[in-house]
Design a protein around this motif. Sequence first.
Motif, PDB file in Angstrom:
ATOM      1  N   UNK A  47      11.350  11.039  12.493  1.00  8.10           N
ATOM      2  CA  UNK A  47      11.081  11.902  11.337  1.00  8.10           C
ATOM      3  C   UNK A  47      11.203  11.089  10.056  1.00  8.10           C
ATOM      4  N   UNK A  48      12.167  10.207  10.064  1.00 11.19           N
ATOM      5  CA  UNK A  48      12.327   9.325   8.903  1.00 11.19           C
ATOM      6  C   UNK A  48      11.025   8.547   8.661  1.00 11.19           C
ATOM      7  N   UNK A  49      10.433   8.122   9.762  1.00  5.90           N
ATOM      8  CA  UNK A  49       9.163   7.389   9.639  1.00  5.90           C
ATOM      9  C   UNK A  49       8.071   8.293   9.065  1.00  5.90           C
ATOM     10  N   UNK A  50       8.056   9.525   9.558  1.00  5.71           N
ATOM     11  CA  UNK A  50       7.052  10.457   9.024  1.00  5.71           C
ATOM     12  C   UNK A  50       7.260  10.624   7.525  1.00  5.71           C
ATOM     13  N   UNK A  51       8.515  10.750   7.151  1.00  5.15           N
ATOM     14  CA  UNK A  51       8.815  10.903   5.722  1.00  5.15           C
ATOM     15  C   UNK A  51       8.329   9.690   4.948  1.00  5.15           C
ATOM     16  N   UNK A  52       8.609   8.530   5.496  1.00  5.43           N
ATOM     17  CA  UNK A  52       8.142   7.309   4.828  1.00  5.43           C
ATOM     18  C   UNK A  52       6.631   7.332   4.681  1.00  5.43           C
ATOM     19  N   UNK A  53       6.008   7.766   5.769  1.00  3.21           N
ATOM     20  CA  UNK A  53       4.552   7.795   5.737  1.00  3.21           C
ATOM     21  C   UNK A  53       4.073   8.730   4.631  1.00  3.21           C
ATOM     22  N   UNK A  54       4.726   9.891   4.559  1.00  8.47           N
ATOM     23  CA  UNK A  54       4.323  10.851   3.526  1.00  8.47           C
ATOM     24  C   UNK A  54       4.525  10.237   2.151  1.00  8.47           C
ATOM     25  N   UNK A  55       5.647   9.573   2.002  1.00  6.55           N
ATOM     26  CA  UNK A  55       5.933   9.008   0.684  1.00  6.55           C
ATOM     27  C   UNK A  55       4.985   7.878   0.327  1.00  6.55           C
ATOM     28  N   UNK A  56       4.606   7.123   1.350  1.00  2.96           N
ATOM     29  CA  UNK A  56       3.782   5.947   1.042  1.00  2.96           C
ATOM     30  C   UNK A  56       2.297   6.256   1.030  1.00  2.96           C
ATOM     31  N   UNK A  57       1.946   7.448   1.492  1.00  2.00           N
ATOM     32  CA  UNK A  57       0.518   7.742   1.665  1.00  2.00           C
ATOM     33  C   UNK A  57      -0.278   7.510   0.386  1.00  2.00           C
ATOM     34  N   UNK A  58       0.270   7.987  -0.700  1.00  2.00           N
ATOM     35  CA  UNK A  58      -0.469   7.862  -1.958  1.00  2.00           C
ATOM     36  C   UNK A  58      -0.745   6.405  -2.283  1.00  2.00           C
ATOM     37  N   UNK A  59       0.272   5.589  -2.103  1.00  2.00           N
ATOM     38  CA  UNK A  59       0.096   4.179  -2.427  1.00  2.00           C
ATOM     39  C   UNK A  59      -0.907   3.515  -1.495  1.00  2.00           C
ATOM     40  N   UNK A  60      -0.827   3.921  -0.217  1.00  2.00           N
ATOM     41  CA  UNK A  60      -1.759   3.329   0.737  1.00  2.00           C
ATOM     42  C   UNK A  60      -3.197   3.689   0.391  1.00  2.00           C
ATOM     43  N   UNK A  61      -3.377   4.959   0.032  1.00  3.87           N
ATOM     44  CA  UNK A  61      -4.737   5.356  -0.341  1.00  3.87           C
ATOM     45  C   UNK A  61      -5.181   4.596  -1.580  1.00  3.87           C
ATOM     46  N   UNK A  62      -4.240   4.461  -2.503  1.00  8.15           N
ATOM     47  CA  UNK A  62      -4.577   3.756  -3.739  1.00  8.15           C
ATOM     48  C   UNK A  62      -5.012   2.328  -3.441  1.00  8.15           C
ATOM     49  N   UNK A  63      -4.550   1.806  -2.322  1.00 14.70           N
ATOM     50  CA  UNK A  63      -4.938   0.446  -1.953  1.00 14.70           C
ATOM     51  C   UNK A  63      -6.434   0.282  -1.752  1.00 14.70           C
ATOM     52  N   UNK A  64      -7.106   1.385  -1.432  1.00 14.02           N
ATOM     53  CA  UNK A  64      -8.554   1.292  -1.207  1.00 14.02           C
ATOM     54  C   UNK A  64      -9.350   1.501  -2.498  1.00 14.02           C
ATOM     55  N   UNK A  65      -8.640   1.652  -3.589  1.00 13.95           N
ATOM     56  CA  UNK A  65      -9.350   2.082  -4.801  1.00 13.95           C
ATOM     57  C   UNK A  65     -10.380   1.064  -5.258  1.00 13.95           C
ATOM     58  N   UNK A  66     -10.034  -0.205  -5.123  1.00 17.16           N
ATOM     59  CA  UNK A  66     -10.983  -1.188  -5.655  1.00 17.16           C
ATOM     60  C   UNK A  66     -12.236  -1.290  -4.794  1.00 17.16           C
ATOM     61  N   UNK A  67     -12.143  -0.766  -3.584  1.00 15.14           N
ATOM     62  CA  UNK A  67     -13.354  -0.772  -2.761  1.00 15.14           C
ATOM     63  C   UNK A  67     -14.280   0.353  -3.207  1.00 15.14           C
ATOM     64  N   UNK A  68     -13.674   1.448  -3.596  1.00 13.62           N
ATOM     65  CA  UNK A  68     -14.483   2.623  -3.915  1.00 13.62           C
ATOM     66  C   UNK A  68     -14.953   2.636  -5.362  1.00 13.62           C
ATOM     67  N   UNK A  69     -14.146   2.125  -6.236  1.00 22.06           N
ATOM     68  CA  UNK A  69     -14.510   2.193  -7.650  1.00 22.06           C
ATOM     69  C   UNK A  69     -15.019   0.826  -8.086  1.00 22.06           C
ATOM     70  N   UNK A  70     -16.181   0.866  -8.669  1.00 21.96           N
ATOM     71  CA  UNK A  70     -16.811  -0.385  -9.066  1.00 21.96           C
ATOM     72  C   UNK A  70     -16.777  -0.526 -10.565  1.00 21.96           C
TER      73      UNK A  70
END
Lengths: 754, 394
Positions: free
Chosen positions: B197-220
């Motif tokens: 569950x701790x891992x799930x929590x981490x995942x939830x917390x980090x999700x935004x940052x992980x998604x943000x990691x793809x930003x430079x691919x999507x935004x030109x």
Amino acid sequence: MSKQGKGGGAAGKAKKPAKAGADEKGEDVLQAVILADSFQDKFKPFTLETPRCLLPLVNVPVIEYTLEFLASNGVQEVFIYCGAHSENIERYIHESTRWSPASAISPFSSLEFIRVSDAHSIGDFLRDLDKRGIITGDFVLVHGDLVSNIQLDAALAKHRARREANRDACMTVVLRSVGDQPHRAAKARGITPVFVVDPATGRCLQYEEMHPLQSEHYLDLDPAVFSHGEFEIRTDLVDCGIDICTPDVLALWSESFDYELPRKNFLHGVLKDWELNGKLLYAEILDEGYAARASNLQMYDCISRDVLERWTLPFVPDSNLIHGQTYKRVKGGNYVEDHALAERGAKVTRSVVGRGTTIKAGSVISGSSIGRRCKIGKDVRIENSHIWDDAVIGDGASVVHSVLAGSVVVGAHCRIPEGSLISYNVHIDSGIQMPSKPPARISVLTDDGQLAPTDTSLVGPGGTGALYEVAADEEESDDEDGANRDPAILQSSLIYSLEGLNISTSSISTLASEQDDYDTDNDNISLAGSVQAGDYFGSHARDRLSSFASDESASKPDGDFHNDAVNGLVDALRADDSTDFDSAKLEFMGLRLANNASDSAMRRAIAVAFVRRAAELMRPEHGGLELTKAVAEALTSKHGAVKFIKEVGVGGDGVAQQAEFALAVQRALLGELKELEVGRAGALLAALLQQLYNRDVLEEEGILAWWADKRVGEGEKMDALREKCRVLVEWLENADEEESSEEEEEDNEHDEDE
Amino acid sequence: MAPSQASHVPSLDNLIKSFNSQSLEASIESLIFLLKRRQVKGDECAKATAHILRQVVAKSKWRDVDELLSRVQSVGSRLVRSAPLEPVIGNVVRRVLGLIRDEANEDRNADDIGSEAASDIQSLTPSTTPQPPRPRPTPIRPSPSVLSSGLTVSKSMFNLLSVKAPSESPVTGASTPLSQAQPASVHALRSEVMDGIEEILDEINQADDQIAGFSDIQIHPGDYVLAYQPSRTVERFLVKAASKRRFTVIIASLESPSPGSSELSYAALRKKLNAAGVNTINLASNGLMAYIPRVNKVIFSAKAVYQNGGLLVDSGSCVAAQAAREYLKPVIVLCPVYKFCPEDPSDEVSRGELGSPGSYVSYANGSAVDALDVENTVTDYIPPDLVDVYLTNL
């Protein structure tokens, strides 16, 4: 909600001693006090069986909204003051899985009931609370009929900041502004609160109340207000009775033993006496959030609509805040619970339907809330009504804008017109048309809780229930807040609208009679302040005028004088250890000088004191003396009392003064009507006048002049009192038949006594 | 819910702080009411659910996996019912249930091995549990026959999922030997699940940052990006992109009569973007159509993604998506994996949640309140065909 449940409770308690030391910082635990009795009877006949705070509002007892409001603001300790039906409220809470103090899941670390056996007003509750010393810091004071989703944290923070800056900032009144096109909540309230507020600091400078029935459409500003510089006079506020208080507020209540109502008496009085008590009160005016009190049926109706329209979010049916509720929002703006069945062909819009209710084909229901397990027949029309649990409505009936309480049975093809109130367990036979003007109030109980004889002409041969009537006298004795009486007519007898009454002549006459009671009942408002526009005497004209001009403001000192003087005199009359009245007289004159009281105020005080003493002696706990003996005892037990009445009370030999004194006695008796019924009070008046006559305080001419005075017969009750003296007056007129008449008189009195 | 200055107001943070001081049932109940009163909503729901389930696993008394599963299930369904329009809660509950089953399965496999070779289990159990908490070895192991009878039924995940009745009888039958054996495995399982569950929590917390990691691919560089009512996820995404790219952000929001907190948070976003050299344009949602032709892509975040690809979003986003479709602009939806629901949207979802009419009609405006019947939907459903790109954190 940082500490909850059992563990939290223990932690909270362990903390308390330490916290008491650092009282000023004691903000860990937020306390709240719920006043679950309003000492009003605006919800009768429903409140004959159920307390107001347990009446279902959109199928949820009103107190749930209040408790949930407190829980959502993180309140941890709750004290509930119950009055009428306290055992019902306690049972309800103890049986509730969520709120029961024994429950581990209660959001409150403690919830206590406080019973006060002899409370007659909210003021008594709060004075009792002060004595108990359970309030440790800031607390929230609310009424048990509050529906609100306001978040108090901002107001609480401001309150704290102010209190830390200045110890005298002791109370914050939370208000909701409703704009200049008032919402129905503002229209329904009857009384318009008028707040004079300093817009910069939010400090409240003056508080008044206005209502459409008052004769004076003016408001008098305290001159002191002008010294504050900028100020706003606001009438666009809904006052939902949420107060954030420090314990000082309770001390203020204790200091003023005659305050009954938190607004009309307390807020008004404390602001008025600002220079004496030095306390600062603030108003927090909110522009968002919902707050209203289901304080009368109109507000009840209005809040129900607001709940359906989701103004009260999150307190809406589909939040299912009560354990076991399963409301869902479905098409048509309806909220329907599981296992509620509407047959195909039934049309339900903007309504709430509880579990187990069946609605047959062809029925049209709109804007209504319908409780659980109701049975609604075919082709029924229900509009904007409130139907509580277990009601049965027969085929083809129509119910418009009415309240049908639990287990009501309405036969087929009945018509229940707008504004009807049908209380618990009433059965109405088929095909009955309820009267529409005035709307019927039907109950199976009478006002004193007895089973009422069924009125078959009203509910049909197979029905049960009778017209619920509030006997005028009953209302007098029940209604504790006399001050609210005028607007209370608007709020209780007129169920849903203000129209009609304003213009009808009957309301004006009611007003007049109520106005009289108002004078005498309310000890803190001087007689002079609200004397009817009768002819007065030259020497009093000045202070009468001045009182008029400044309304209650100037009469306030008189009010103080009146209370102090009456209490002083009654105490002196009661005193067992001395038989001398001189010291009381001295004290009285001192008070008079200190307050610069007018002759009329003195006269009134003396009359009230003696009447009260005489009435008291007649009660069983004080010996239960019979009428004449009681009067004689009151007048003669102390040396000099009669002389005192003659010299100070009457204040001269003039016929006019004597008549005035007699009138004062009569009015004083009116004030005692709470304890005495009219007939007995009339007999007491006759006895008093007669004995005063026998002791040469009043002369024949004086009494006759009183008899002739037109103010004597004003109003129903005054007239009733007067009638009792007819014998005496006739006897005076035929003074030669003295002996025989006197006996007759005595006999009469005894008859009254029985 | 911003972290409140006044400690009184119940909030998720306060609730988490109070876990230690109050009973489990009280914590669950307070969370349920936080959800009912909407004092916890949106992204916080996932976090709150994970936290409370962690407490359930840690504090409640359970003797075997089935009991734990049913405990989690019942708490989970209570949470789901209390906030029917927050499907994320259900997702997290499902994740946790799956996690428990997985762990239990591993354990049982280990047990199977253990029953054959007791020495193996001693070496295996510590390796599976990160911190071996006294893995009491086998002196009182139940006989293989009893164990397997308990296992045959509960071994299958699908049995665990739904059918509880058959699994009960063998367990009760085997209760005496099992109860003696349980402490070790229960203890191990407990800590494993809690770590999960701790891992799930981490995942939830980090999700935004992980998604943000793809930003430079999507935004030109040079893009015009329409951010409709940017949530925290979208904010992170844009800010991250701003550190690498030069583009223009059009922030569209509902014109609300009382701006309050939402206005403030956008102000913070604008400040951050401007600091990174990204231009921002503010737009009321009714001016949306005028700007759509200039826009290169529309970005918003979803509250949930359904099985059919439809989205549950904050109200108004649907208009933006439709406008984008009209002009053939790509719609990018940011949604972490935990927001993917294995179910179809219910009626309630497609109708949308109703908010207070207060955002459109002022309560002070009495005549309007009387005359109007205001339905303020605060959520929208976007059908799958309006969405072009789903961007997740994996």
